[in-house]
Design an enzyme around this catalytic site. Structure first.
Site, PDB file in Angstrom:
ATOM      1  N   GLY A 126       0.853  -1.213  -0.151  1.00  8.80           N
ATOM      2  CA  GLY A 126      -0.149  -0.088   0.100  1.00  8.80           C
ATOM      3  C   GLY A 126       0.574   1.474  -0.019  1.00  8.80           C
ATOM      4  O   GLY A 126       1.368   1.722  -1.018  1.00  8.80           O
ATOM      5  N   GLU A 182     -12.407  -8.955   4.374  1.00  9.11           N
ATOM      6  CA  GLU A 182     -13.483  -9.098   3.611  1.00  9.11           C
ATOM      7  C   GLU A 182     -14.486 -10.326   3.744  1.00  9.11           C
ATOM      8  O   GLU A 182     -14.107 -11.068   4.442  1.00  9.11           O
ATOM      9  CB  GLU A 182     -12.960  -9.407   1.983  1.00  9.11           C
ATOM     10  CG  GLU A 182     -11.945  -8.282   1.747  1.00  9.11           C
ATOM     11  CD  GLU A 182     -11.842  -8.068   0.197  1.00  9.11           C
ATOM     12  OE1 GLU A 182     -12.679  -8.637  -0.482  1.00  9.11           O
ATOM     13  OE2 GLU A 182     -10.796  -7.553  -0.103  1.00  9.11           O
ATOM     14  N   LYS A 197       2.453 -10.339  -3.789  1.00  7.78           N
ATOM     15  CA  LYS A 197       3.290  -9.158  -3.142  1.00  7.78           C
ATOM     16  C   LYS A 197       4.786  -9.650  -3.203  1.00  7.78           C
ATOM     17  O   LYS A 197       5.712  -9.180  -3.684  1.00  7.78           O
ATOM     18  CB  LYS A 197       2.749  -8.644  -1.869  1.00  7.78           C
ATOM     19  CG  LYS A 197       1.596  -7.801  -2.185  1.00  7.78           C
ATOM     20  CD  LYS A 197       0.983  -7.710  -0.743  1.00  7.78           C
ATOM     21  CE  LYS A 197      -0.445  -6.778  -0.965  1.00  7.78           C
ATOM     22  NZ  LYS A 197      -1.127  -6.827   0.263  1.00  7.78           N
TER      23      LYS A 197
HETATM   24  N1  HSE Z   1      -5.863  -7.095   1.623  1.00  7.67           N
HETATM   25  C1  HSE Z   1      -4.752  -6.551   1.698  1.00  7.67           C
HETATM   26  C2  HSE Z   1      -4.465  -6.711   3.229  1.00  7.67           C
HETATM   27  C3  HSE Z   1      -4.712  -5.040   1.249  1.00  7.67           C
HETATM   28  O1  HSE Z   1      -4.949  -7.104   3.870  1.00  7.67           O
HETATM   29  O2  HSE Z   1      -3.097  -6.435   3.318  1.00  7.67           O
HETATM   30  C4  HSE Z   1      -4.532  -4.802  -0.193  1.00  7.67           C
HETATM   31  O3  HSE Z   1      -3.377  -5.531  -0.679  1.00  7.67           O
END
Ligand code: HSE
Length: 423
Positions: A126, A182, A197
């Site tokens: 992020g 989610e 990532k």
């Molecule tokens: N879903 C990811 C997280 C953030 O929980 O870090 C977006 O990549």
């Protein structure tokens, strides 16, 4: 600075954050925003709904647009949309980790042929600047190791499990209620998000393409409250760690799995939804990057940062930022998890009979596994006992074979968990 025209694909949390931040940069003109649902009410002051379209091809085929910002996510149909953008000579700024990890190779090749740039600072961690530093100012280094917390959702769940002694299920449902997880949490809790990532980060750090299908991946769904408790008693906390390292023989070890992390380790101190990346290289030594790995504002910092860097380079040159161009042609030789060496935490439930600990010790010895700690605290009401073993560095395949043999004994009820340890 001349005015650059952009189109935004995706107008959820991140897209809206990007739109809002861009209001402070008049040199960037937003021409169009592609959304899924054009009739959805948007809580944005003075918003011109004429910017909206539900057809992303109106952006990627628009000759007026110079740069496409993609924050929609997913591979289908986004990959085809971005390939069209690139063939139409548009630069791309994207936050799409899944697409880059799975199809980056094709997209970057096409970008090279069409002499356009793809920037993706927001795709990894992020708001933390990591892609641009690795590609630019750290380019004199040989980076050989990354250990990171790259998923905020799982870090939040594990933090709450540890602090409030919650089960995984309770911590997950609380995280969902608070918007940290989610409704379908699979991508986060099964480690897919972290795997995308670390694939991207390892590719740019080690200079070789990483095959996402060869990354060993385990999520956090099998972590029990008892594991967190035992880990705490032994001086550890449990974290979902994404790691990448170059081994002495040049092979590359990339994986995502939960680990017991020693309390004194910097990554053990990273709590809640925070992300952190530890990177070691020569000559720079060890570096740590910590911050918000998700959220509208931190992520928009990375998206708009990429955009402004690109805009300022386009001001002086038509072939901007040669350092950021993807140069990796070769695939890395990725090591199989069975061939890796780790310290292990093994949680075993034994029946309450003489010789269970002796049996575990004997079988470990036979498989070249040196035990450094063994813990049993009394007998359970159902006449079983929990035994926790920490090993010295051992070969994964030896440990797996030992566990199979241990499980064959009638003195052993089950293997509750096997986790790797980071000191
Ligand atoms: N879903 C990811 C997280 C953030 O929980 O870090 C977006 O990549």
């Amino acid at each position: 600075m001349k005015s650059l025209k952009v189109g935004i694909i995706g107008f959820g949390t991140v897209g809206t954050g990007v739109y809002k931040l861009l209001q402070s940069f008049p040199q960037i003109e937003i021409k169009k925003i592609a959304v899924k649902n054009i009739n959805k009410k948007r809580e944005i002051e003075n918003f011109n709904t004429e910017l909206l379209t539900d057809n992303p091809y109106e952006i990627v085929n628009n000759p007026e647009i110079d740069i496409v910002i993609e924050v929609a996510g997913g591979v289908n149909p986004t990959f085809d949309i971005l390939m069209t953008a690139v063939k139409n000579k548009k630069h791309i700024v994207t936050a799409n980790k899944e697409l880059l990890a799975k199809k980056g190779s094709e997209l970057f090749q096409c970008a090279k042929e069409n002499k356009v740039i793809i920037l993706y600072e927001a795709a990894v961690a992020g708001g933390i600047p990591i892609i641009m530093p690795v590609k630019t100012i750290l380019c004199a280094n040989k980076i050989n190791k990354i250990a990171a917390i790259l998923n905020g959702t799982t870090n939040y769940i594990l933090t709450k499990m540890a602090e409030k002694e919650l089960s995984y299920e309770t911590a997950l449902s609380q995280a969902q209620e608070l918007g940290y997880a989610e409704t379908d949490p699979t991508g986060d809790v099964e480690g897919y998000d972290a795997a995308y990532k670390i694939a991207i980060l390892s590719t740019i750090s080690f200079g070789k393409k990483i095959d996402i299908n060869k990354i060993y991946r385990e999520g956090i769904t099998k972590i029990k409250a008892q594991d967190i408790k035992s880990a705490k008693e032994l001086g550890y906390t449990i974290k979902l760690i994404a790691m990448g390292q170059v081994l002495d023989d040049g092979k590359i070890d990339v994986r995502v799995h939960p680990m017991l992390v020693a309390k004194k380790h910097l990554l053990a101190k990273v709590k809640n939804a925070t992300n952190s990346i530890m990177l070691s290289g020569y000559p720079v030594g060890d570096l740590v990057f910590t911050g918000a790995g998700a959220g509208a504002e931190p992520t928009s910092s990375s998206v708009v940062g990429d955009l402004l860097v690109l805009a300022s380079d386009l001001e002086v040159s038509n072939s901007p930022m040669p350092l950021t161009v993807c140069r990796h042609e070769e695939y890395a030789e990725q090591i199989d998890i069975g061939d890796t060496y780790n310290e292990y935490y093994i949680a075993i439930t034994a029946t309450n009979n003489p010789g269970a600990i002796g049996l575990i010790g004997t079988i470990c010895g036979k498989h070249n596994i040196n035990i450094s700690t063994i813990m049993q605290k009394g007998i359970n009401e159902d006449n079983t006992a929990e035994i926790v073993v920490i090993t010295e560095k051992s070969k994964e395949s030896d440990v797996q074979n030992a566990l199979k043999e241990i499980l064959e004994s009638d003195r052993i009820k089950c293997i509750d968990n096997l986790l790797r340890v980071m000191n």
